[in-house]
Scaffold this active site. Structure first.
Site, mmCIF file in Angstrom:
data_model
loop_
_atom_site.group_PDB
_atom_site.id
_atom_site.type_symbol
_atom_site.label_atom_id
_atom_site.label_comp_id
_atom_site.label_asym_id
_atom_site.label_seq_id
_atom_site.Cartn_x
_atom_site.Cartn_y
_atom_site.Cartn_z
ATOM 1 N N LYS A 1 0.826 -1.207 0.000
ATOM 2 C CA LYS A 1 0.000 0.000 0.000
ATOM 3 C C LYS A 1 0.860 1.255 0.000
ATOM 4 O O LYS A 1 2.023 1.241 0.377
ATOM 5 C CB LYS A 1 -1.030 -0.060 1.129
ATOM 6 C CG LYS A 1 -2.102 -1.089 0.716
ATOM 7 C CD LYS A 1 -3.345 -1.093 1.496
ATOM 8 C CE LYS A 1 -4.298 -2.115 0.828
ATOM 9 N NZ LYS A 1 -5.298 -2.626 1.733
ATOM 10 N N ARG B 1 -3.050 -10.478 4.497
ATOM 11 C CA ARG B 1 -3.419 -10.550 3.072
ATOM 12 C C ARG B 1 -2.295 -9.902 2.270
ATOM 13 O O ARG B 1 -2.049 -8.712 2.419
ATOM 14 C CB ARG B 1 -4.743 -9.795 2.869
ATOM 15 C CG ARG B 1 -5.247 -9.773 1.442
ATOM 16 C CD ARG B 1 -6.496 -8.906 1.343
ATOM 17 N NE ARG B 1 -7.043 -8.896 0.010
ATOM 18 C CZ ARG B 1 -6.614 -8.118 -0.979
ATOM 19 N NH1 ARG B 1 -5.613 -7.277 -0.772
ATOM 20 N NH2 ARG B 1 -7.173 -8.176 -2.168
#
Ligand code: HH2
Length: 285
Positions: free
Chosen positions: A220, A262
């Protein structure tokens, strides 16, 4: 029966990401072809994934929504083959009950909903009806608008309040207790500081919600920003170059009590967590 406490056995579980989209932020377009997506999923299992999360709609900030028929067409063949061949539970990353239903029909066992059942009221009752499992993720608003000046007084408390409320909604809809997991939604309607606060105080959040927690910080943008010391500048590294920082979040999240991470780079996460588990064993002996 799928129970979050059992996934991966005693070790922390790694959920591998299979994006069947043209526009996902880190790997869009690479596995749009169903055969390539299935091959990628099988590679992730060989690398140590305990779960596979298949998505047919990008949730990156500003992404355009995908029409239901198109999303179904992307994910159905991939879920069907992975459910039959991968040997690990398959999750469908969607906010739409109709897409979730098609995936459950094709063999998926988990619905990973970044809206936690808010965008489609039929989703939680569907999961209950099919005896499926669910990931309820925190997000402010929806992907198209979520990064427009997000504000919180206390991000950890507010995300915790939301997850507790959505877990109650899942229970009310009839989803089994052992089938509910929650996720703070790193990067979804949060600034870099919000993401860092949530990770830094993840142990408090895990304790507060009292449910298995999934954390998805993989690649991210805040990782590139923090490590490069820049924000959205040309010098910011590409998403694949954030796997090193991702590993720090993986180890940190599990140390704080997360049950599932994840990630895109399953190989790296698995190795880092296997070493962590070994160190825990030595420490306990
Ligand atoms: N992050 C993304 C998508 N789905 N689901 C959960 N539970 N938690 C997350 O943090 C999460 C998620 C975004 O990552 P990715 O799937 O790689 O990108 P895109 O949404 O652009 O396909």
């Amino acid at each position: 029966m799928f129970a979050w406490v059992e996934v991966g056995g005693r070790r922390p579980a790694v959920m591998g990401v299979v994006n069947v989209t043209p526009d996902s932020f880190s790997d869009g377009g690479r596995w749009l072809d169903p055969g390539a997506a299935v091959a990628h999923g099988l590679e992730l299992v060989a690398a140590g994934a305990d779960l596979l999360d298949v998505g047919g709609e990008s949730t990156r900030p500003g992404a355009d929504p995908v029409d239901e028929a198109e999303e179904r067409a992307r994910i159905e063949p991939v879920v069907a083959r992975l459910a039959a061949e991968a040997g690990v539970p398959v999750s469908i990353d969607t906010t739409k009950a109709a897409v979730a239903a098609a995936a459950l029909d094709a063999g998926a066992r988990i619905v990973n909903d970044v809206s936690a059942g808010r965008l489609d009221a039929a989703l939680l009752p569907l999961v209950a009806d099919r005896a499926g499992a669910v990931v309820l993720m925190h997000m402010r608003g929806e992907p198209r608008t979520m990064q427009g000046d997000p504000r919180y007084v206390d991000v950890v408390r507010e995300v915790g309040d939301f997850l507790v409320e959505r877990a109650d909604a899942a229970r009310d809809a009839g989803v089994a207790e052992h089938a509910i997991a929650v996720d703070p939604g790193i990067g979804f309607g949060k600034t870099t500081d919000h993401n860092l606060d949530l990770l830094a105080r993840l142990d408090a959040l895990v304790e507060r919600v009292g449910l298995p927690v999934v954390v998805g910080a993989s690649r991210k943008r805040f990782i590139g920003r923090v490590l490069a010391g820049v924000g959205g500048e040309p010098g910011e590294p590409p998403a694949e170059a954030r796997d090193d920082g991702t590993l720090a979040t993986v180890v940190w999240a599990v140390e704080c009590g997360a049950r599932v991470v994840r990630v895109h780079d399953v190989h790296g996460a698995r190795r880092a967590l296997d070493l962590l588990t070994l160190l825990d064993t030595v420490e306990a002996a």
